[in-house]
Design an enzyme around this catalytic site. Structure first.
Site, mmCIF file in Angstrom:
data_model
loop_
_atom_site.group_PDB
_atom_site.id
_atom_site.type_symbol
_atom_site.label_atom_id
_atom_site.label_comp_id
_atom_site.label_asym_id
_atom_site.label_seq_id
_atom_site.Cartn_x
_atom_site.Cartn_y
_atom_site.Cartn_z
ATOM 1 N N HIS A 191 0.800 -1.223 0.000
ATOM 2 C CA HIS A 191 0.000 0.000 0.000
ATOM 3 C C HIS A 191 0.835 1.276 0.000
ATOM 4 O O HIS A 191 0.279 2.382 0.034
ATOM 5 C CB HIS A 191 -0.943 0.010 1.217
ATOM 6 C CG HIS A 191 -2.020 -1.020 1.129
ATOM 7 N ND1 HIS A 191 -1.870 -2.295 1.650
ATOM 8 C CD2 HIS A 191 -3.250 -0.997 0.573
ATOM 9 C CE1 HIS A 191 -2.963 -2.990 1.431
ATOM 10 N NE2 HIS A 191 -3.813 -2.237 0.779
ATOM 11 N N ARG A 221 -15.205 -4.000 3.849
ATOM 12 C CA ARG A 221 -15.097 -2.594 3.501
ATOM 13 C C ARG A 221 -15.351 -2.459 2.004
ATOM 14 O O ARG A 221 -15.396 -3.464 1.289
ATOM 15 C CB ARG A 221 -13.714 -2.033 3.861
ATOM 16 C CG ARG A 221 -12.590 -2.630 3.042
ATOM 17 C CD ARG A 221 -11.240 -2.098 3.464
ATOM 18 N NE ARG A 221 -11.131 -0.656 3.320
ATOM 19 C CZ ARG A 221 -10.746 -0.039 2.204
ATOM 20 N NH1 ARG A 221 -10.432 -0.742 1.124
ATOM 21 N NH2 ARG A 221 -10.645 1.259 2.149
ATOM 22 N N ASN A 223 -14.247 -0.211 -1.666
ATOM 23 C CA ASN A 223 -13.292 0.657 -2.346
ATOM 24 C C ASN A 223 -13.856 0.906 -3.740
ATOM 25 O O ASN A 223 -14.718 0.162 -4.212
ATOM 26 C CB ASN A 223 -11.913 -0.002 -2.410
ATOM 27 C CG ASN A 223 -10.827 0.968 -2.831
ATOM 28 O OD1 ASN A 223 -10.985 2.186 -2.696
ATOM 29 N ND2 ASN A 223 -9.736 0.447 -3.354
ATOM 30 N N GLU A 264 -15.445 -2.318 -5.265
ATOM 31 C CA GLU A 264 -14.975 -3.564 -4.666
ATOM 32 C C GLU A 264 -15.579 -3.715 -3.272
ATOM 33 O O GLU A 264 -15.463 -2.797 -2.447
ATOM 34 C CB GLU A 264 -13.454 -3.572 -4.548
ATOM 35 C CG GLU A 264 -12.723 -3.563 -5.873
ATOM 36 C CD GLU A 264 -11.217 -3.506 -5.710
ATOM 37 O OE1 GLU A 264 -10.522 -3.647 -6.731
ATOM 38 O OE2 GLU A 264 -10.742 -3.320 -4.557
ATOM 39 N N TYR A 315 -4.145 9.067 -8.814
ATOM 40 C CA TYR A 315 -3.845 7.704 -8.393
ATOM 41 C C TYR A 315 -4.903 6.723 -8.881
ATOM 42 O O TYR A 315 -4.580 5.599 -9.292
ATOM 43 C CB TYR A 315 -3.726 7.632 -6.869
ATOM 44 C CG TYR A 315 -3.481 6.224 -6.375
ATOM 45 C CD1 TYR A 315 -2.217 5.644 -6.487
ATOM 46 C CD2 TYR A 315 -4.512 5.460 -5.847
ATOM 47 C CE1 TYR A 315 -1.988 4.337 -6.065
ATOM 48 C CE2 TYR A 315 -4.292 4.156 -5.419
ATOM 49 C CZ TYR A 315 -3.030 3.603 -5.540
ATOM 50 O OH TYR A 315 -2.816 2.304 -5.138
#
Length: 332
Positions: A191, A221, A223, A264, A315
């Protein structure tokens, strides 16, 4: 031009791909956060709901598994298991298959006596027996076999030396990263390139949280990023196939149909027998045209794209078209 509809009358008639989509934004801005919550909890959205089970099986099940098979045939390095991780792979199978059978009893069943197991998947007309711990009892080996049963990508993190190491996995649908490059790296190394995470200490806090999970605990979680076309494999290995589309989609008249929000749902499971951390990554794609059918989604996503800081947009690889996408969404 975006589509505006009456939410009260339209929601019930929306197709499953929209009603079951895990729309990730609760506010009009987005910043990195751990956003971890307990798994297996149904989440209501303005279109429907998602998240009631660990493994989601939807209308794209057979299509996505066929896509995975093509990818792995072309590039077998997408599936790797370091020798010490073989017990963790079997722990994963012994955890996921019973869960799938419990959540989908009309299409799947799992029986186990000792280490002898029988798995039935009606969607694939599959009825197979195997032995836990015997790699030769499953075609292609246990990890590759599991990849034929679930749409999720699979990452296994070994915990040693007070950190986590990516030592096994099957990842056919990477979003702008390389599983083969990351195998053997630590959690922090993987990461390191993500902007703002180091300054805000998010990754260190996330790692400590994950290492404190108890065997059997399950969290999740979300993303997100964006993808041109309904393409799940946007790995760095295939960049030449999808990367150039980023530079042309902003002026493409078909942008609303081609440009997808990619979400995701990442499940984090501490395996009960080996203590390995199982990281499941299920990717969903929904084009802007469908997002615009839910007015609150259209507005929230448009505002998120407009406000997103430059370094984060860069990014995520959306810097060249995020304004065009935001303008289209907010024009409705």
């Amino acid at each position: 031009m975006s589509i505006t509809v009456d939410k009260a009358t339209d929601t019930a008639s929306l197709p499953d791909r929209i009603r079951r989509f895990p729309f990730p934004f609760r506010e009009d801005i987005y910043r990195y956060s751990a956003n971890v919550e307990p798994a297996n909890k149904n989440v209501s959205t303005d279109a429907g709901a998602w998240g009631k089970g660990l493994i989601d099986i939807d209308e794209f099940y057979l299509e996505e598994l066929a896509d995975r098979e093509r990818i792995l045939t072309r590039d077998p390095s997408r599936s790797q298991v370091l020798p010490h991780m073989k017990p963790a792979v079997w722990d994963t199978i012994a955890t996921l298959l019973p869960s799938m059978a419990e959540e989908n009893p009309e299409i799947m069943s799992f029986q186990r006596e000792g280490n002898h197991c029988r798995w039935h998947n009606r969607l694939q007309n599959l009825d197979i027996e195997f032995t836990i711990g015997d790699d030769d009892s499953l075609p292609m080996g246990p990890l590759r076999f599991l990849g034929t049963q679930i749409q999720d990508d699979i990452v296994l993190l070994d915990i040693r030396d007070n950190t986590m190491w990516l030592d096994a996995g099957l990842v056919s649908f990477a979003a702008d990263w390389s599983f083969g490059f990351d195998v053997g790296m630590s959690f922090l190394e993987i990461h390191h390139p993500v902007p703002r995470l180091k300054e805000e200490n998010i990754i260190q806090r996330a790692e400590q949280f994950l290492m404190r999970l108890q065997p059997g605990e399950q969290f999740r979680r979300t993303n997100w990023t964006m993808t041109v076309g309904r393409r799940l494999d946007t790995s760095t290995e295939t960049y030449q196939e999808w990367g150039p589309d980023r530079g042309t989609i902003a002026t493409d008249p078909d942008m609303p149909d081609k440009l997808h929000l990619r979400v995701e749902v990442q499940h984090l499971v501490r395996l009960p027998h080996t203590g390995t951390l199982l990281f499941l990554i299920r990717s969903y794609l929904l084009p802007l045209r469908d997002i615009a059918r839910v007015p609150t989604w259209r507005e929230k996503f448009g505002n998120v794209l407009a406000e997103l800081p430059e370094d984060m947009a860069e990014y995520k690889g959306i810097i060249r078209y995020r304004k065009a996408a935001s303008d289209w969404l907010l024009a409705g």
